[in-house]
Design an enzyme around this catalytic site. Structure first.
Site, PDB file in Angstrom:
ATOM      1  CG  HIS A 190      -1.987  -1.144   1.061  1.00 57.99           C
ATOM      2  ND1 HIS A 190      -2.689  -1.441  -0.083  1.00 57.99           N
ATOM      3  CD2 HIS A 190      -2.319  -2.102   1.975  1.00 57.99           C
ATOM      4  CE1 HIS A 190      -3.426  -2.526   0.134  1.00 57.99           C
ATOM      5  NE2 HIS A 190      -3.219  -2.942   1.355  1.00 57.99           N
ATOM      6  CG  ASP A 192      -5.317  -5.847  -0.752  1.00 57.82           C
ATOM      7  OD1 ASP A 192      -5.252  -6.814   0.024  1.00 57.82           O
ATOM      8  OD2 ASP A 192      -5.423  -4.672  -0.355  1.00 57.82           O
TER       9      ASP A 192
HETATM   10 ZN    ZN Z   1      -3.682  -6.783   2.005  1.00 61.58          ZN
END
Ligand code: ZN
Length: 455
Positions: free
Chosen positions: A270, A321
Site C-alpha cells: 500500500h 489484494d
Molecule cells: Zn492486504
C-alpha cells in the site's frame, strides 16, 4: 523441452522480432534468439514477461460485490468494510478456501499474471481453534496452486494483536492469531507443504502490520528468517498512521526506516499514506512498494505518490489484494489514472524516452520478481518461463508495434487481449481460457452458493 516463437517479444534487451524462446523440462528459459525462423511448438503474436501478482488475500474474492451498501455509520470506510470482512470469513471452511483460491489463481492467470503471492492469514478454524493439522489452510492453498499451475509464493502471516496497544484479538480476528512459537511451527510446515509443488514455489514471511505485530518481535522475526521475501502492510490508512505514531512514537514508514535493515527482500504493501521524505527514504532503501490500485480505490485508501517514488528510483509491484477485480491491465491503468486525477496532468509515470505503458509494465515485471522472490520479470535465459502472449488480432492492437502495444493493452484494452500464459513453462492459459476453467468454476460456484449473500 518446448520451443515458443513470437512475431514480437519484449525481451531483456528490449523489443525484438521473430523471437524463439527455448524452455527446458524444469520450466526455465535456456535461450532467447531474435530473427529465428517460424518453427516452434507454440506460435504467438506478442510475447511479454508475465508479472507476479504481488499481493492477494484469496478468500476475499468471494465477497466481491457484497460490500457496496452504506451501513448505519455516517461514513463507510476501510474500517467498516473490515468489520464486514471479519464477519464474512467466519463461515469459511477449508473446502471453501481451496475452491476460492483455485478460482482466484485461475483468474490471475487469465489476466496475464504467472505468480500468486499469497499473503495468508486465515490460519485457524472458527473461534480461533487451530485445525488438527496446523497447516490445513496452507495445504489448501498449495492444493489450489497444484490444480491451477500458477507459481506460488506463500507468505504465512504473523498476526499477534488487535491493535498497537497489544489488545487481544477481537472475535473477527481470532482465526488469524499465532504467538511467535506457533508461527515458527506453521512456517516450517508451510515450507514442507510447498515441497509438494514444482520447484518454482517460494515461502517467505509476512508480519501483518505494525498494528498486529509487536515491533520488537518484528525485528527478531526478520533476523530469524534471513532468506526469502518479507512482506508487510504499511501506511494504508490515516487512522493506522496515527495509531502507530501514538504507540511507537513514529509514523510507520519512519519506524521501518530506522529499525529494519531494509533491502530488496522487503515489500511494503500500500504505502498510500506517506509524506515526501518517507516516499524518498523508502524508495532509496531498495524495498518494493506493493501497490493494489483497484483495492486501494475500492477501500478509499488514498493515492500512492508514484511520480516521486519512480523519480527516486523506487521499485513497484502490483497486486490484487481484496480481489474485488482481478485485472492486470486495469490495475496498471488505475495506478496511472490516480496520478493524473491528483496532478491534473497526463502520462505522469512515463519517462522522456518510454511511454507510460512501457514504464509501468517494465516496473511491475521487475518489481514483481523481487517481491515474489522468483527468477522472473524478463524474458531471458536462466529465468522461469513466466510468459504472457497477447492477441495481435484484437481490434485495439491492429497495426500497433512495440511500446504502443503495451499502451493499448493497458489504456484501451483489457485482459481479453490475453491469449496464452505460461507459469514456469506450464502452458495453462490457452486461447484466453485456463485449461481447467470449467471444473474450477463449478467448485467456486458451489462454494459461493453455500456462503450466500449474508454478510
Ligand atoms: Zn492486504
Amino acid at each position: 523441452m518446448a520451443t515458443l516463437w513470437a512475431a514480437q517479444a519484449l525481451t531483456d534487451s528490449g523489443w525484438a522480432k521473430d523471437v524463439r524462446v527455448v524452455v527446458d523440462a524444469s520450466g526455465q528459459i535456456t535461450s532467447v534468439t531474435a530473427g529465428a525462423p517460424m518453427t516452434a511448438d507454440t506460435i504467438s503474436d506478442v510475447l511479454l514477461p508475465a508479472p507476479a501478482n504481488a499481493h492477494s488475500h484469496a478468500f476475499q474474492r468471494a465477497m466481491a460485490g457484497l460490500t457496496e451498501r452504506r451501513g448505519p455509520n455516517a461514513r463507510d470506510t476501510f474500517w467498516t468494510w473490515r468489520e464486514l470482512m471479519f464477519r464474512f470469513l467466519d463461515r469459511l471452511t477449508p473446502d471453501h478456501v481451496e475452491a476460492i483460491a483455485a478460482f482466484v489463481q485461475m483468474e490471475m492467470l487469465e489476466a496475464g499474471y504467472a505468480t500468486n503471492v499469497e499473503f495468508h492469514y486465515l490460519h485457524h478454524g472458527p473461534g480461533g481453534h487451530p485445525y488438527t493439522n496446523l497447516a490445513e489452510m496452507v495445504e489448501r492453498i498449495a492444493a489450489a496452486a497444484s490444480r491451477t499451475g500458477i507459481g506460488l509464493t506463500l507468505l504465512p502471516v504473523l498476526y499477534q494483536f488487535g491493535g498497537c496497544d497489544r489488545r487481544a484479538l477481537d472475535p473477527g480476528q481470532v482465526r488469524f492469531g499465532n504467538d511467535i512459537n506457533r508461527f515458527a511451527k506453521l512456517h516450517e510446515q508451510s515450507a514442507t507443504a510447498l515441497r509438494a509443488l514444482p520447484s518454482d514455489s517460494v515461502v517467505g514471511i509476512a508480519p501483518h502490520s505494525l498494528r498486529a505485530v509487536n515491533p520488537m518481535t518484528l525485528v527478531d522475526l526478520v533476523e530469524l528468517h534471513p532468506a526469502g521475501p518479507v512482506h508487510m502492510h504499511l501506511a494504508e490508512q490515516i487512522a493506522e498512521v496515527d495509531e502507530v505514531r501514538a504507540f511507537v512514537g513514529q509514523r510507520p514508514v519512519e519506524w521501518v526506516l530506522d529499525n529494519l535493515t531494509l533491502g530488496k527482500r522487503f515489500t511494503f504493501i500500500h504505502c498510500t499514506q506517506m509524506e515526501a521524505h518517507e516516499t524518498e527514504g523508502l524508495a532509496r532503501s531498495g524495498a518494493t512498494a506493493g501497490l493494489c490500485p483497484i483495492t486501494e480505490s475500492s477501500l478509499g485508501d488514498g493515492i500512492f505518490d508514484g511520480d516521486r517514488w519512480l523519480a527516486t528510483g523506487g521499485s513497484i509491484a502490483i497486486g490484487s489484494d481484496s480481489n474485488i477485480r482481478i485485472a492486470l491491465s486495469e490495475e496498471l491503468r488505475t495506478l496511472e489514472y490516480s496520478q493524473r486525477l491528483r496532478d491534473r496532468s497526463r502520462a505522469v509515470l512515463a519517462s522522456p524516452n518510454q511511454s507510460t505503458g512501457r514504464v509501468l509494465f517494465d516496473a511491475v515485471a521487475k518489481g514483481g520478481a523481487t517481491a515474489s522472490g522468483r527468477a522472473t520479470g524478463a524474458i531471458k535465459a536462466g529465468n522461469w518461463a513466466d510468459l504472457v502472449a497477447l492477441d495481435h488480432g484484437h481490434i485495439d492492437l491492429e497495426g500497433r508495434q512495440g511500446d504502443t502495444i503495451l499502451d493499448s493493452f493497458i489504456f484501451a484494452g483489457d485482459d481479453r487481449m490475453v491469449c496464452d500464459v505460461w507459469s514456469a513453462g506450464r502452458h495453462i492459459v490457452q486461447g484466453g481460457r485456463h485449461v481447467a476453467r470449467e471444473s474450477i468454476t463449478m467448485a467456486y460456484r458451489s462454494a459461493i452458493r453455500e456462503l450466500g449473500e449474508a454478510i
